[in-house]
Design a protein around this motif. Structure first.
Motif, short mmCIF file in Angstrom:
data_model
loop_
_atom_site.label_atom_id
_atom_site.label_comp_id
_atom_site.label_asym_id
_atom_site.label_seq_id
_atom_site.Cartn_x
_atom_site.Cartn_y
_atom_site.Cartn_z
N UNK A 98 0.72 -1.20 -0.22
CA UNK A 98 -0.01 -0.07 -0.17
C UNK A 98 0.79 1.40 -0.07
N UNK A 99 2.05 1.29 0.52
CA UNK A 99 2.92 2.57 0.85
C UNK A 99 3.15 3.14 -0.39
N UNK A 104 1.99 10.59 0.59
CA UNK A 104 2.67 10.66 1.66
C UNK A 104 1.71 10.94 3.03
N UNK A 105 0.64 11.86 2.70
CA UNK A 105 -0.06 11.92 3.83
C UNK A 105 -0.93 10.82 4.37
N UNK A 106 -1.62 10.02 3.39
CA UNK A 106 -2.01 8.85 3.73
C UNK A 106 -1.49 7.92 4.27
N UNK A 107 -0.05 7.79 3.77
CA UNK A 107 0.90 6.72 4.24
C UNK A 107 1.31 6.98 5.75
N UNK A 108 1.40 8.41 6.11
CA UNK A 108 1.62 8.66 7.46
C UNK A 108 0.79 8.30 8.48
N UNK A 109 -0.62 8.55 7.93
CA UNK A 109 -1.79 8.03 8.79
C UNK A 109 -1.87 6.55 8.91
N UNK A 110 -1.79 6.07 7.89
CA UNK A 110 -1.60 4.28 7.94
C UNK A 110 -0.60 3.82 8.81
#
Length: 184
Positions: A98-99, A104-110
């Motif tokens: 998924x990364x 980048x924002x969604x990845x930090x939240x994940x």
């Protein structure tokens, strides 16, 4: 075939901006270095014990009844006591499919959600490990072999290791919330 030569060296963990959190992170780093050093010694001892067992059994036809449990106990210690170090480098197995698809924002939240869920799971595991340790200590539980070492030994290593892993995850979660600063 890849041998990891193209991989970048592991990055150092970020330094928390919060002074108290940074102090806890430094203490964890010292614990991690000690745990890794002791883990290396334990792996060396385990290999010596197992080699001794094979030699004695093959050449002298004398079985040893203690080597398996001693080796397993040391491996339990290595695995659990060094797990916080591996987490500090984010070296545990992760699925990164998924990364590359997420922003980048969604990845930090994940990653934040994964850290919080991992923290909750490890906190529960640590609590259960301490209850196992307590029961083994109070009841004098031993293994069922003729060697019969006390079970509080591996349970204590499991409890300490999971507690340190939980603390490492807590530091990582709080660092995400409070921010980081440049390493000096």
């Amino acid at each position: 075939m890849s041998h990891g030569f193209e991989m970048k060296p592991a990055a150092k963990p970020p330094v928390p901006a919060n002074a108290t959190l940074a102090a806890v992170a430094r203490l964890l780093d010292k614990y991690n270095k000690l745990a890794v050093f002791l883990g290396m010694i334990a792996l060396l001892l385990t290999s010596c014990i197992l080699t001794y067992s094979v030699v004695v059994r093959y050449f002298f036809h004398h079985p040893t009844d203690w080597q398996d449990e001693a080796s397993v106990f040391m491996l339990v210690g290595v695995i659990f006591l060094c797990s916080a170090y591996v987490q500090s480098l984010r070296g545990h197995i992760g699925i990164e499919a998924l990364a590359s698809l997420l922003s980048p924002t969604a990845n930090r939240i994940r990653m934040f959600i994964v850290d919080v869920v991992s923290f909750a799971f490890c906190a529960f595991f640590a609590w259960k490990s301490w209850t196992l340790f307590h029961e083994a200590w109070v009841d004098g539980q031993t293994t069922s072999s003729t060697f019969a070492p006390p079970l509080w030994i591996p349970y204590s290593m499991m409890a300490v290791g999971m507690s340190m892993l939980t603390l490492q995850l807590l530091v990582q979660v709080l660092t995400r919330i409070t921010g980081t600063k440049e390493a000096v």
